[in-house]
Design a protein around this motif. Sequence first.
Motif, PDB file in Angstrom:
ATOM      1  N   PRO A  89      43.679  34.475  24.382  1.00 21.09           N
ATOM      2  CA  PRO A  89      42.768  34.874  25.461  1.00 21.09           C
ATOM      3  C   PRO A  89      43.481  34.868  26.810  1.00 21.09           C
ATOM      4  O   PRO A  89      44.351  34.032  27.065  1.00 21.09           O
ATOM      5  CB  PRO A  89      41.671  33.803  25.411  1.00 21.09           C
ATOM      6  CG  PRO A  89      41.740  33.259  24.023  1.00 21.09           C
ATOM      7  CD  PRO A  89      43.171  33.322  23.619  1.00 21.09           C
ATOM      8  N   HIS A  90      43.100  35.787  27.668  1.00 21.38           N
ATOM      9  CA  HIS A  90      43.729  35.933  28.982  1.00 21.38           C
ATOM     10  C   HIS A  90      42.949  35.193  30.064  1.00 21.38           C
ATOM     11  O   HIS A  90      43.537  34.715  31.043  1.00 21.38           O
ATOM     12  CB  HIS A  90      43.819  37.420  29.340  1.00 21.38           C
ATOM     13  CG  HIS A  90      44.457  37.699  30.666  1.00 21.38           C
ATOM     14  ND1 HIS A  90      45.822  37.628  30.859  1.00 21.38           N
ATOM     15  CD2 HIS A  90      43.923  38.043  31.865  1.00 21.38           C
ATOM     16  CE1 HIS A  90      46.107  37.926  32.123  1.00 21.38           C
ATOM     17  NE2 HIS A  90      44.968  38.173  32.752  1.00 21.38           N
ATOM     18  N   TYR A  91      41.628  35.090  29.874  1.00 16.23           N
ATOM     19  CA  TYR A  91      40.765  34.508  30.906  1.00 16.23           C
ATOM     20  C   TYR A  91      40.281  33.134  30.469  1.00 16.23           C
ATOM     21  O   TYR A  91      39.732  32.990  29.375  1.00 16.23           O
ATOM     22  CB  TYR A  91      39.567  35.412  31.172  1.00 16.23           C
ATOM     23  CG  TYR A  91      39.940  36.799  31.626  1.00 16.23           C
ATOM     24  CD1 TYR A  91      40.173  37.072  32.974  1.00 16.23           C
ATOM     25  CD2 TYR A  91      40.063  37.846  30.709  1.00 16.23           C
ATOM     26  CE1 TYR A  91      40.519  38.346  33.397  1.00 16.23           C
ATOM     27  CE2 TYR A  91      40.411  39.122  31.132  1.00 16.23           C
ATOM     28  CZ  TYR A  91      40.644  39.366  32.465  1.00 16.23           C
ATOM     29  OH  TYR A  91      40.989  40.630  32.879  1.00 16.23           O
ATOM     30  N   PRO A  92      40.448  32.108  31.308  1.00 15.34           N
ATOM     31  CA  PRO A  92      39.939  30.781  30.965  1.00 15.34           C
ATOM     32  C   PRO A  92      38.415  30.737  31.062  1.00 15.34           C
ATOM     33  O   PRO A  92      37.791  31.613  31.668  1.00 15.34           O
ATOM     34  CB  PRO A  92      40.576  29.879  32.033  1.00 15.34           C
ATOM     35  CG  PRO A  92      40.775  30.777  33.214  1.00 15.34           C
ATOM     36  CD  PRO A  92      41.093  32.143  32.638  1.00 15.34           C
ATOM     37  N   GLU A  93      37.832  29.720  30.453  1.00 15.12           N
ATOM     38  CA  GLU A  93      36.389  29.469  30.572  1.00 15.12           C
ATOM     39  C   GLU A  93      36.224  28.026  31.032  1.00 15.12           C
ATOM     40  O   GLU A  93      36.144  27.102  30.226  1.00 15.12           O
ATOM     41  CB  GLU A  93      35.669  29.714  29.246  1.00 15.12           C
ATOM     42  CG  GLU A  93      34.171  29.580  29.352  1.00 15.12           C
ATOM     43  CD  GLU A  93      33.459  29.964  28.063  1.00 15.12           C
ATOM     44  OE1 GLU A  93      32.210  29.859  28.032  1.00 15.12           O
ATOM     45  OE2 GLU A  93      34.126  30.354  27.088  1.00 15.12           O
ATOM     46  N   MET A 252      38.057  36.062  37.509  1.00 13.70           N
ATOM     47  CA  MET A 252      39.198  35.774  36.643  1.00 13.70           C
ATOM     48  C   MET A 252      38.899  34.610  35.700  1.00 13.70           C
ATOM     49  O   MET A 252      39.808  34.069  35.077  1.00 13.70           O
ATOM     50  CB  MET A 252      40.426  35.447  37.498  1.00 13.70           C
ATOM     51  CG  MET A 252      40.846  36.559  38.446  1.00 13.70           C
ATOM     52  SD  MET A 252      41.281  38.094  37.583  1.00 13.70           S
ATOM     53  CE  MET A 252      42.752  37.588  36.703  1.00 13.70           C
ATOM     54  N   ASP A 253      37.648  34.225  35.585  1.00 15.60           N
ATOM     55  CA  ASP A 253      37.230  33.138  34.716  1.00 15.60           C
ATOM     56  C   ASP A 253      35.910  33.551  34.066  1.00 15.60           C
ATOM     57  O   ASP A 253      35.047  34.139  34.724  1.00 15.60           O
ATOM     58  CB  ASP A 253      37.056  31.859  35.536  1.00 15.60           C
ATOM     59  CG  ASP A 253      36.781  30.638  34.673  1.00 15.60           C
ATOM     60  OD1 ASP A 253      37.703  29.814  34.500  1.00 15.60           O
ATOM     61  OD2 ASP A 253      35.651  30.498  34.172  1.00 15.60           O
ATOM     62  N   VAL A 254      35.760  33.258  32.781  1.00 12.84           N
ATOM     63  CA  VAL A 254      34.562  33.656  32.049  1.00 12.84           C
ATOM     64  C   VAL A 254      33.303  33.048  32.676  1.00 12.84           C
ATOM     65  O   VAL A 254      32.282  33.726  32.838  1.00 12.84           O
ATOM     66  CB  VAL A 254      34.675  33.250  30.567  1.00 12.84           C
ATOM     67  CG1 VAL A 254      33.370  33.528  29.832  1.00 12.84           C
ATOM     68  CG2 VAL A 254      35.828  33.991  29.898  1.00 12.84           C
ATOM     69  N   THR A 255      33.376  31.775  33.021  1.00 15.04           N
ATOM     70  CA  THR A 255      32.212  31.108  33.609  1.00 15.04           C
ATOM     71  C   THR A 255      31.777  31.791  34.889  1.00 15.04           C
ATOM     72  O   THR A 255      30.590  32.077  35.097  1.00 15.04           O
ATOM     73  CB  THR A 255      32.532  29.625  33.890  1.00 15.04           C
ATOM     74  OG1 THR A 255      32.876  28.984  32.660  1.00 15.04           O
ATOM     75  CG2 THR A 255      31.336  28.924  34.512  1.00 15.04           C
ATOM     76  N   VAL A 256      32.728  32.068  35.762  1.00 18.01           N
ATOM     77  CA  VAL A 256      32.421  32.714  37.038  1.00 18.01           C
ATOM     78  C   VAL A 256      31.891  34.122  36.817  1.00 18.01           C
ATOM     79  O   VAL A 256      30.966  34.571  37.503  1.00 18.01           O
ATOM     80  CB  VAL A 256      33.661  32.729  37.950  1.00 18.01           C
ATOM     81  CG1 VAL A 256      33.376  33.459  39.253  1.00 18.01           C
ATOM     82  CG2 VAL A 256      34.130  31.307  38.235  1.00 18.01           C
ATOM     83  N   ALA A 257      32.451  34.823  35.850  1.00 15.26           N
ATOM     84  CA  ALA A 257      32.027  36.198  35.570  1.00 15.26           C
ATOM     85  C   ALA A 257      30.571  36.275  35.161  1.00 15.26           C
ATOM     86  O   ALA A 257      29.899  37.288  35.399  1.00 15.26           O
ATOM     87  CB  ALA A 257      32.905  36.807  34.479  1.00 15.26           C
TER      88      ALA A 257
END
Length: 280
Positions: A89-93, A252-257
């Motif tokens: 995965p490229h984007y952290p969560e 750039m982060d799953v949570t933020v997205a």
Amino acid sequence: MSIVPPGAAGSSSAPAESGVGPLLRGWREQRRVSQLELALRAGSSARHISFVETGRSRPSEEMVLRLAEHLDVPVRERNALLLTAGYAPHYPETPLDDPSMGALREGVERLIQGYEPYPALVVDATYDVLAANRGIAMLLEGVPEHLLVPPLNAMRLTLHPEGLAPRIRNLRAWRDHLLAQMDRQIALRRSKPLRALYEEVAAYPVPDADAEPAGDEEPLGAVPPFALPMRIEHEGRVLSFISSIATFNTPMDVTVAELAVETFLPADPATVKYLHSLAS
């Protein structure tokens, strides 16, 4: 869905029915973009896009990310595409309570508090409430305790027959708006938890007719709504709100997205006056 790497480049095997290729094709078709148009956007060729989609060519990690970006694939789903293609995965969560998220939490909380006395809240991808201001607390007065046990869910609180639903004067119109919004999100994110929530709230009972049908004329002296309002009773008054939703740009982060800040703007002068009288 199992994770199966696509075939090697140049392979003459039959088109794969699993792997990243069919997933990318599904996103392209959902976006109604031709192979040629996608190739032009991504600096590739229609032939290469075709080979990727059929599994005859294994896309690089960079190519997967580039195609996902030009297809406006959600960040979480971009990670899923990478995993299916055999990449990390490229984007952290990052959990929202992580110390690295401190500035984000503080900024969002100050934002919704600064919006008072008007209601505002922050929700995640399944509409669980992560933060809310005193305007939201005012609207939730009288809601049974069992619906207020964390995690609060905005859709459940709004449409549940013991929640806000009995007080929403234009419930059928507002319910249709919310269900359509969720339906768009399901198509975008393909989320099983979101689908389960949709099926739950769509099954809640709804009155045969609204207390204020959408086609009724406005009362004398009222301001015509500039968007569909939510008209809700509070302590014998009918308040009118227009909803607005804001998300983060280029996350750039799953949570933020998946965070969304929903604010409720008063739709008429009477609502403005009443809310400010409560605040004072």
